[in-house]
Design a protein around this motif. Structure first.
Motif, PDB file in Angstrom:
ATOM      1  N   MET A  69       0.836  -1.204   0.000  1.00  0.00           N
ATOM      2  CA  MET A  69       0.000   0.000   0.000  1.00  0.00           C
ATOM      3  C   MET A  69       0.869   1.253   0.000  1.00  0.00           C
ATOM      4  SD  MET A  69      -2.997   1.260  -0.084  1.00  0.00           S
ATOM      5  CE  MET A  69      -3.852   2.777   0.254  1.00  0.00           C
ATOM      6  N   MET A  70       1.934   1.247   0.850  1.00  0.00           N
ATOM      7  CA  MET A  70       2.828   2.390   0.933  1.00  0.00           C
ATOM      8  C   MET A  70       3.511   2.629  -0.412  1.00  0.00           C
ATOM      9  SD  MET A  70       4.392   4.870   2.624  1.00  0.00           S
ATOM     10  CE  MET A  70       4.424   4.652   4.407  1.00  0.00           C
ATOM     11  N   SER A  71       3.948   1.533  -1.056  1.00  0.00           N
ATOM     12  CA  SER A  71       4.624   1.642  -2.349  1.00  0.00           C
ATOM     13  C   SER A  71       3.706   2.266  -3.390  1.00  0.00           C
ATOM     14  CB  SER A  71       5.098   0.266  -2.808  1.00  0.00           C
ATOM     15  OG  SER A  71       5.696   0.340  -4.079  1.00  0.00           O
ATOM     16  N   PHE A  72       2.452   1.849  -3.405  1.00  0.00           N
ATOM     17  CA  PHE A  72       1.485   2.401  -4.362  1.00  0.00           C
ATOM     18  C   PHE A  72       1.271   3.891  -4.100  1.00  0.00           C
ATOM     19  CE2 PHE A  72      -2.907   3.673  -5.239  1.00  0.00           C
ATOM     20  CZ  PHE A  72      -2.965   3.442  -6.610  1.00  0.00           C
ATOM     21  N   LEU A  73       1.146   4.249  -2.828  1.00  0.00           N
ATOM     22  CA  LEU A  73       0.931   5.654  -2.467  1.00  0.00           C
ATOM     23  C   LEU A  73       2.124   6.513  -2.874  1.00  0.00           C
ATOM     24  CD1 LEU A  73      -0.966   7.656  -1.071  1.00  0.00           C
ATOM     25  CD2 LEU A  73       0.145   7.086   1.110  1.00  0.00           C
ATOM     26  N   VAL A  74       3.331   5.991  -2.652  1.00  0.00           N
ATOM     27  CA  VAL A  74       4.543   6.708  -3.034  1.00  0.00           C
ATOM     28  C   VAL A  74       4.557   6.969  -4.536  1.00  0.00           C
ATOM     29  CG1 VAL A  74       7.045   6.503  -3.307  1.00  0.00           C
ATOM     30  CG2 VAL A  74       5.990   5.966  -1.113  1.00  0.00           C
ATOM     31  N   GLN A  75       4.279   5.925  -5.319  1.00  0.00           N
ATOM     32  CA  GLN A  75       4.302   6.048  -6.775  1.00  0.00           C
ATOM     33  C   GLN A  75       3.238   7.026  -7.265  1.00  0.00           C
ATOM     34  OE1 GLN A  75       6.592   4.871  -8.854  1.00  0.00           O
ATOM     35  NE2 GLN A  75       7.648   4.082  -7.042  1.00  0.00           N
TER      36      GLN A  75
ATOM     37  N   ALA B 224      19.114   9.413   1.509  1.00  0.00           N
ATOM     38  CA  ALA B 224      17.787   8.808   1.595  1.00  0.00           C
ATOM     39  C   ALA B 224      17.532   8.259   2.993  1.00  0.00           C
ATOM     40  CB  ALA B 224      17.672   7.681   0.573  1.00  0.00           C
ATOM     41  N   SER B 225      16.308   8.363   3.435  1.00  0.00           N
ATOM     42  CA  SER B 225      15.920   7.814   4.732  1.00  0.00           C
ATOM     43  C   SER B 225      15.665   6.318   4.624  1.00  0.00           C
ATOM     44  CB  SER B 225      14.653   8.524   5.217  1.00  0.00           C
ATOM     45  OG  SER B 225      14.309   8.111   6.526  1.00  0.00           O
ATOM     46  N   LYS B 226      15.424   5.690   5.743  1.00  0.00           N
ATOM     47  CA  LYS B 226      15.092   4.262   5.749  1.00  0.00           C
ATOM     48  C   LYS B 226      13.731   4.057   5.098  1.00  0.00           C
ATOM     49  CE  LYS B 226      17.601   3.300  10.050  1.00  0.00           C
ATOM     50  NZ  LYS B 226      17.467   2.847  11.459  1.00  0.00           N
ATOM     51  N   PRO B 227      13.590   3.009   4.284  1.00  0.00           N
ATOM     52  CA  PRO B 227      12.287   2.722   3.665  1.00  0.00           C
ATOM     53  C   PRO B 227      11.202   2.531   4.727  1.00  0.00           C
ATOM     54  CG  PRO B 227      14.014   1.416   2.627  1.00  0.00           C
ATOM     55  CD  PRO B 227      14.640   2.075   3.834  1.00  0.00           C
ATOM     56  N   SER B 228       9.984   2.788   4.335  1.00  0.00           N
ATOM     57  CA  SER B 228       8.813   2.639   5.209  1.00  0.00           C
ATOM     58  C   SER B 228       8.741   3.697   6.306  1.00  0.00           C
ATOM     59  CB  SER B 228       8.764   1.236   5.839  1.00  0.00           C
ATOM     60  OG  SER B 228       8.706   0.248   4.833  1.00  0.00           O
ATOM     61  N   THR B 229       9.526   4.766   6.183  1.00  0.00           N
ATOM     62  CA  THR B 229       9.382   5.903   7.096  1.00  0.00           C
ATOM     63  C   THR B 229       8.660   7.024   6.344  1.00  0.00           C
ATOM     64  OG1 THR B 229      11.488   6.914   6.447  1.00  0.00           O
ATOM     65  CG2 THR B 229      11.537   5.304   8.260  1.00  0.00           C
TER      66      THR B 229
ATOM     67  N   PHE C  17       8.932   8.530   2.433  1.00  0.00           N
ATOM     68  CA  PHE C  17       7.751   8.828   1.609  1.00  0.00           C
ATOM     69  C   PHE C  17       7.829  10.249   1.041  1.00  0.00           C
ATOM     70  CE2 PHE C  17       3.576  10.921   1.576  1.00  0.00           C
ATOM     71  CZ  PHE C  17       2.955  10.198   0.565  1.00  0.00           C
ATOM     72  N   LEU C  18       8.171  11.211   1.906  1.00  0.00           N
ATOM     73  CA  LEU C  18       8.275  12.597   1.460  1.00  0.00           C
ATOM     74  C   LEU C  18       9.399  12.769   0.445  1.00  0.00           C
ATOM     75  CD1 LEU C  18       7.744  14.520   4.827  1.00  0.00           C
ATOM     76  CD2 LEU C  18       6.181  14.464   2.868  1.00  0.00           C
ATOM     77  N   GLN C  19      10.520  12.111   0.693  1.00  0.00           N
ATOM     78  CA  GLN C  19      11.648  12.218  -0.227  1.00  0.00           C
ATOM     79  C   GLN C  19      11.288  11.684  -1.612  1.00  0.00           C
ATOM     80  OE1 GLN C  19      14.633  10.048   1.996  1.00  0.00           O
ATOM     81  NE2 GLN C  19      15.585  11.918   2.756  1.00  0.00           N
TER      82      GLN C  19
ATOM     83  N   VAL D 292      17.744  19.711  10.944  1.00  0.00           N
ATOM     84  CA  VAL D 292      17.347  20.557   9.814  1.00  0.00           C
ATOM     85  C   VAL D 292      15.974  20.110   9.312  1.00  0.00           C
ATOM     86  CG1 VAL D 292      19.722  21.080   9.125  1.00  0.00           C
ATOM     87  CG2 VAL D 292      18.609  19.031   8.222  1.00  0.00           C
ATOM     88  N   THR D 293      15.543  20.659   8.187  1.00  0.00           N
ATOM     89  CA  THR D 293      14.255  20.308   7.590  1.00  0.00           C
ATOM     90  C   THR D 293      14.104  18.794   7.460  1.00  0.00           C
ATOM     91  OG1 THR D 293      14.358  22.362   6.309  1.00  0.00           O
ATOM     92  CG2 THR D 293      12.776  20.689   5.586  1.00  0.00           C
ATOM     93  N   SER D 294      12.943  18.274   7.830  1.00  0.00           N
ATOM     94  CA  SER D 294      12.752  16.826   7.958  1.00  0.00           C
ATOM     95  C   SER D 294      13.103  16.055   6.692  1.00  0.00           C
ATOM     96  CB  SER D 294      11.303  16.519   8.357  1.00  0.00           C
ATOM     97  OG  SER D 294      10.400  17.013   7.382  1.00  0.00           O
ATOM     98  N   VAL D 295      12.816  16.609   5.517  1.00  0.00           N
ATOM     99  CA  VAL D 295      13.025  15.870   4.278  1.00  0.00           C
ATOM    100  C   VAL D 295      14.508  15.633   3.981  1.00  0.00           C
ATOM    101  CG1 VAL D 295      13.089  17.845   2.690  1.00  0.00           C
ATOM    102  CG2 VAL D 295      12.118  15.659   1.928  1.00  0.00           C
ATOM    103  N   ILE D 296      15.403  16.440   4.570  1.00  0.00           N
ATOM    104  CA  ILE D 296      16.845  16.225   4.394  1.00  0.00           C
ATOM    105  C   ILE D 296      17.529  15.943   5.735  1.00  0.00           C
ATOM    106  CG2 ILE D 296      17.045  17.555   2.260  1.00  0.00           C
ATOM    107  CD1 ILE D 296      18.203  19.862   4.011  1.00  0.00           C
ATOM    108  N   ARG D 297      16.768  15.496   6.704  1.00  0.00           N
ATOM    109  CA  ARG D 297      17.335  15.244   8.035  1.00  0.00           C
ATOM    110  C   ARG D 297      18.328  14.081   8.060  1.00  0.00           C
ATOM    111  NH1 ARG D 297      12.857  15.727  12.184  1.00  0.00           N
ATOM    112  NH2 ARG D 297      13.170  17.909  11.595  1.00  0.00           N
ATOM    113  N   PRO D 298      18.095  12.984   7.335  1.00  0.00           N
ATOM    114  CA  PRO D 298      19.086  11.899   7.356  1.00  0.00           C
ATOM    115  C   PRO D 298      20.386  12.339   6.681  1.00  0.00           C
ATOM    116  CG  PRO D 298      16.944  11.128   6.554  1.00  0.00           C
ATOM    117  CD  PRO D 298      16.900  12.619   6.554  1.00  0.00           C
TER     118      PRO D 298
END
Length: 243
Positions: free
Chosen positions: A1-7, A177-182, A186-188, A229-235
């Motif tokens: 489901m997450m993969s579909f939403l990401v795509q 990139a962050s860990k998958p399933s986070t 998803f935002l990245q 920093v901003t969450s999308v580039i935090r890792p």
């Protein structure tokens, strides 16, 4: 489901960036190349304030790679506006390289503010092609927030190894990139097409640590951190490798 939403969300973002993609193809984004250095210069102050402790710790052992006479020749790839100069040791000779010539005016400001360093040329060159520099000609190479926007990370790392003296060090600090399933992942994945244009070619989905691990350095000191920093580039990844 997450993969579909990401795509699905990524496709929506790609659709929304179609005008930007068309403008880029037509060469209409060239004006942004002039504006981006100013934006990057302004952002630098906030980023350095938040990352001061991390950068200070990263560069604390730079002097350990100096020559027997105490000299240290450092190349910074993607130098931008010189955000790292304040962290380099007294007397260090700095050679700057960046593919965007419009950074030069802001680089001069940082040079004037950091008189403890000696400066060589400002090379208008990409990290993938630094043919102006001879083999094994620098003691240290620094690259911060740059590998996210180069065309070919592996090629850049090959060039780094080429210009580094044997026993020299490559210092890096990069958002990854962050860990998958986070939710960050998803935002990245969703925002990457838009971020590419806002960040002048910056990509927020790269697993850059894999390239560093396979680059052929004799030693690799790397750790993953969550930057304030901003969450999308935090890792982030931070560390150094030795040729």
């Amino acid at each position: 489901m997450m993969s579909f939403l990401v795509q699905a969300c990524r496709l929506l973002c790609l659709f929304l960036t179609l005008p930007l993609r068309l403008a880029d193809v037509l060469g209409l984004c060239s004006a942004y190349k002039r504006l981006f250095p100013l934006l990057a210069y302004k952002i630098t102050f906030s980023y350095n304030r938040k990352m001061h402790r991390v950068k200070k710790e990263l560069f604390r052992n730079l002097c350990g790679f100096a020559n027997s006479d105490g000299s240290l020749r450092l190349l910074e790839i993607g130098c931008g506006s010189g955000a790292n100069f304040q962290f380099y040791p007294y007397g260090c000779t700095v050679l700057c390289a960046d593919p965007n010539p419009h950074f030069k005016a802001y680089l001069k400001r940082s040079m004037d503010a950091n008189k403890h360093l000696t400066y060589e040329d400002f090379l208008v060159a990409s990290g993938e092609d630094m043919n102006e520099l001879p083999d094994e000609s620098v003691d240290v190479v620094v690259c911060t927030l740059v590998l996210c926007s180069v065309r070919d990370v592996k090629m850049v790392l090959r060039e780094v190894r080429r210009v580094l003296k044997t026993g020299g060090a490559f210092y890096f600090l990069e958002h990854v990139a962050s860990k998958p399933s986070t939710w960050t992942f998803f935002l990245q994945q969703t925002l990457d097409p838009l971020w590419f244009y806002i960040g002048d070619g910056c990509t927020i989905t790269r697993a850059t640590w894999n390239d560093l691990e396979s680059a052929g350095f004799s030693q690799l000191h790397l750790k993953h951190i969550e930057a304030p920093v901003t969450s999308v580039i935090r890792p982030h990844i931070v560390g150094y490798s030795i040729k």
